[in-house]
Design a protein around this motif. Sequence first.
Motif, PDB file in Angstrom:
ATOM      1  N   LEU A   1     -63.812 -46.533  64.744  1.00 38.23           N
ATOM      2  CA  LEU A   1     -64.307 -47.191  64.045  1.00 38.23           C
ATOM      3  C   LEU A   1     -65.348 -46.003  64.202  1.00 38.23           C
ATOM      4  O   LEU A   1     -66.334 -45.670  65.214  1.00 38.23           O
ATOM      5  N   SER A   2     -65.905 -44.964  62.622  1.00 41.57           N
ATOM      6  CA  SER A   2     -66.965 -44.652  63.332  1.00 41.57           C
ATOM      7  C   SER A   2     -68.178 -44.117  61.791  1.00 41.57           C
ATOM      8  O   SER A   2     -67.976 -44.415  61.116  1.00 41.57           O
ATOM      9  N   GLY A   3     -69.288 -43.158  62.810  1.00 37.54           N
ATOM     10  CA  GLY A   3     -70.189 -43.358  61.791  1.00 37.54           C
ATOM     11  C   GLY A   3     -71.159 -42.572  62.742  1.00 37.54           C
ATOM     12  O   GLY A   3     -71.151 -42.204  63.418  1.00 37.54           O
ATOM     13  N   PRO A   4     -72.105 -41.814  61.187  1.00 40.74           N
ATOM     14  CA  PRO A   4     -73.089 -41.327  61.920  1.00 40.74           C
ATOM     15  C   PRO A   4     -73.830 -42.320  63.187  1.00 40.74           C
ATOM     16  O   PRO A   4     -74.055 -43.126  63.161  1.00 40.74           O
ATOM     17  N   SER A   5     -74.655 -41.799  64.236  1.00 37.14           N
ATOM     18  CA  SER A   5     -75.716 -42.767  65.048  1.00 37.14           C
ATOM     19  C   SER A   5     -76.352 -43.210  64.861  1.00 37.14           C
ATOM     20  O   SER A   5     -77.103 -42.641  63.605  1.00 37.14           O
ATOM     21  N   CYS A   6     -76.838 -44.881  64.678  1.00 36.73           N
ATOM     22  CA  CYS A   6     -77.457 -45.274  64.387  1.00 36.73           C
ATOM     23  C   CYS A   6     -76.937 -45.838  63.077  1.00 36.73           C
ATOM     24  O   CYS A   6     -77.494 -46.369  62.314  1.00 36.73           O
ATOM     25  N   VAL A   7     -76.361 -46.067  62.755  1.00 33.98           N
ATOM     26  CA  VAL A   7     -75.606 -46.293  61.028  1.00 33.98           C
ATOM     27  C   VAL A   7     -75.118 -47.738  61.387  1.00 33.98           C
ATOM     28  O   VAL A   7     -75.187 -48.744  60.543  1.00 33.98           O
ATOM     29  N   GLY A   8     -74.893 -48.248  62.809  1.00 35.96           N
ATOM     30  CA  GLY A   8     -74.692 -50.196  62.788  1.00 35.96           C
ATOM     31  C   GLY A   8     -73.241 -50.346  63.005  1.00 35.96           C
ATOM     32  O   GLY A   8     -72.840 -51.100  63.083  1.00 35.96           O
ATOM     33  N   LYS A   9     -72.633 -49.369  63.718  1.00 34.11           N
ATOM     34  CA  LYS A   9     -71.465 -49.183  64.470  1.00 34.11           C
ATOM     35  C   LYS A   9     -71.261 -50.611  65.319  1.00 34.11           C
ATOM     36  O   LYS A   9     -70.839 -51.205  65.437  1.00 34.11           O
ATOM     37  N   SER A  10     -72.680 -50.273  66.586  1.00 32.72           N
ATOM     38  CA  SER A  10     -72.407 -50.514  67.798  1.00 32.72           C
ATOM     39  C   SER A  10     -72.307 -52.884  67.259  1.00 32.72           C
ATOM     40  O   SER A  10     -71.913 -53.546  67.707  1.00 32.72           O
ATOM     41  N   PRO A  11     -73.707 -53.221  66.343  1.00 34.86           N
ATOM     42  CA  PRO A  11     -74.216 -54.482  66.015  1.00 34.86           C
ATOM     43  C   PRO A  11     -72.691 -54.999  65.150  1.00 34.86           C
ATOM     44  O   PRO A  11     -72.536 -56.351  65.218  1.00 34.86           O
ATOM     45  N   LEU A  12     -71.986 -53.944  64.590  1.00 31.15           N
ATOM     46  CA  LEU A  12     -70.517 -54.315  64.025  1.00 31.15           C
ATOM     47  C   LEU A  12     -69.635 -55.060  65.239  1.00 31.15           C
ATOM     48  O   LEU A  12     -69.389 -56.084  64.767  1.00 31.15           O
ATOM     49  N   ALA A  13     -69.818 -54.437  65.996  1.00 34.16           N
ATOM     50  CA  ALA A  13     -68.898 -54.502  67.493  1.00 34.16           C
ATOM     51  C   ALA A  13     -68.705 -55.509  67.585  1.00 34.16           C
ATOM     52  O   ALA A  13     -68.173 -56.788  67.958  1.00 34.16           O
TER      53      ALA A  13
ATOM     54  N   ASN B   1     -50.280 -45.324  66.007  1.00 35.70           N
ATOM     55  CA  ASN B   1     -50.708 -46.079  64.169  1.00 35.70           C
ATOM     56  C   ASN B   1     -52.316 -46.526  64.383  1.00 35.70           C
ATOM     57  O   ASN B   1     -52.420 -46.836  65.481  1.00 35.70           O
ATOM     58  N   ARG B   2     -53.191 -45.926  63.609  1.00 35.65           N
ATOM     59  CA  ARG B   2     -54.502 -45.953  63.332  1.00 35.65           C
ATOM     60  C   ARG B   2     -54.903 -47.109  62.043  1.00 35.65           C
ATOM     61  O   ARG B   2     -53.897 -47.045  60.691  1.00 35.65           O
ATOM     62  N   LEU B   3     -55.731 -46.963  62.302  1.00 40.73           N
ATOM     63  CA  LEU B   3     -56.744 -48.055  61.499  1.00 40.73           C
ATOM     64  C   LEU B   3     -58.509 -47.564  61.562  1.00 40.73           C
ATOM     65  O   LEU B   3     -59.047 -47.382  62.346  1.00 40.73           O
ATOM     66  N   SER B   4     -58.559 -46.797  60.762  1.00 38.56           N
ATOM     67  CA  SER B   4     -59.739 -45.228  59.994  1.00 38.56           C
ATOM     68  C   SER B   4     -60.992 -46.545  59.292  1.00 38.56           C
ATOM     69  O   SER B   4     -60.491 -46.278  58.398  1.00 38.56           O
ATOM     70  N   VAL B   5     -62.132 -46.307  60.158  1.00 36.64           N
ATOM     71  CA  VAL B   5     -62.783 -47.194  59.589  1.00 36.64           C
ATOM     72  C   VAL B   5     -63.999 -45.938  59.523  1.00 36.64           C
ATOM     73  O   VAL B   5     -64.790 -45.772  60.201  1.00 36.64           O
ATOM     74  N   PHE B   6     -64.647 -45.438  58.257  1.00 40.10           N
ATOM     75  CA  PHE B   6     -66.404 -44.972  57.980  1.00 40.10           C
ATOM     76  C   PHE B   6     -67.618 -45.179  58.041  1.00 40.10           C
ATOM     77  O   PHE B   6     -66.906 -46.117  57.064  1.00 40.10           O
ATOM     78  N   MET B   7     -68.119 -45.972  58.702  1.00 38.15           N
ATOM     79  CA  MET B   7     -69.495 -46.317  58.037  1.00 38.15           C
ATOM     80  C   MET B   7     -70.452 -45.453  57.924  1.00 38.15           C
ATOM     81  O   MET B   7     -70.996 -44.260  58.599  1.00 38.15           O
ATOM     82  N   SER B   8     -71.184 -45.762  56.576  1.00 38.79           N
ATOM     83  CA  SER B   8     -71.736 -44.715  55.513  1.00 38.79           C
ATOM     84  C   SER B   8     -73.329 -45.619  55.717  1.00 38.79           C
ATOM     85  O   SER B   8     -73.349 -46.905  55.206  1.00 38.79           O
ATOM     86  N   PRO B   9     -74.165 -44.461  55.569  1.00 38.39           N
ATOM     87  CA  PRO B   9     -75.990 -45.301  55.917  1.00 38.39           C
ATOM     88  C   PRO B   9     -75.663 -45.801  54.107  1.00 38.39           C
ATOM     89  O   PRO B   9     -76.834 -46.219  53.839  1.00 38.39           O
ATOM     90  N   VAL B  10     -75.858 -45.055  52.771  1.00 42.75           N
ATOM     91  CA  VAL B  10     -75.562 -44.539  51.795  1.00 42.75           C
ATOM     92  C   VAL B  10     -74.087 -45.092  51.266  1.00 42.75           C
ATOM     93  O   VAL B  10     -72.624 -44.610  51.170  1.00 42.75           O
TER      94      VAL B  10
END
Length: 249
Positions: free
Chosen positions: A11-23, A123-132
Amino acid sequence: MKTAKYRLVILSGPSCVGKSPLAKSLARFYPELSEAMQPLVLYNSRPPRPGETDGKDYYFRPRNVIEKLKGNDDFVVIDVRGDLQALDLKELAKNINRNDVLFEGNPFIGRVLQTHEALEEINRLSVFMSPVSKEEINFLQSELQADNIKDLITDIMRRKLLRRTRRQKGELSMNDLLNIENRASSAYHELLDAHYFQYVIPNHDGEDSENWDAFYYPVGDARKSLLSFASLLKGEPAETEKWDENLLK
């Protein structure tokens, strides 16, 4: 690394995009999914933020200690926006043979987890969080020059980071402001790698947003992101996007 029995969730994305609160929301509302995953804990040269715990969020170590890991084949050391982070390949191999492993963090480490030769059989599941969203990028490209799109995304993330840091610390120091600018200016370049991920979740409710926890249940994009991520973990259809590598070029 031999074929792993379990799955690596990235679970990746820019800093402060919302990864931590999502987890954190996943742990709260889908404990069965969260508890099935062992968090991947990296080494980090930066000091802990308010609320962070050594050994849980990162292994916080002096920069010179992490520098020395560069000569160890069991570690991958990478510069992440000026901070040194290190991935312990041996620990990852051990954990992924016991249960699923979750990496929640920056796309630089996310790409290492996708491409490192020692992890080929995982085996991977890759997810990117984007602000737009993809639609917003297409609109912006029709209205703005490329440099202006880059500046806009930088400003979006700058505002999120400012709000988050004020909530954490109150008064901001010069070092805080420099760190915010470094992270914000990196966001556009990180979005260029979103096409490498299997799924993109657009999310306007970053880590600065009260939509994650002010109303008990997440609302807005926070809720949509949680539902999408939970569905992906369960192997169900989810409201996500797939980006083309030329989307931002």
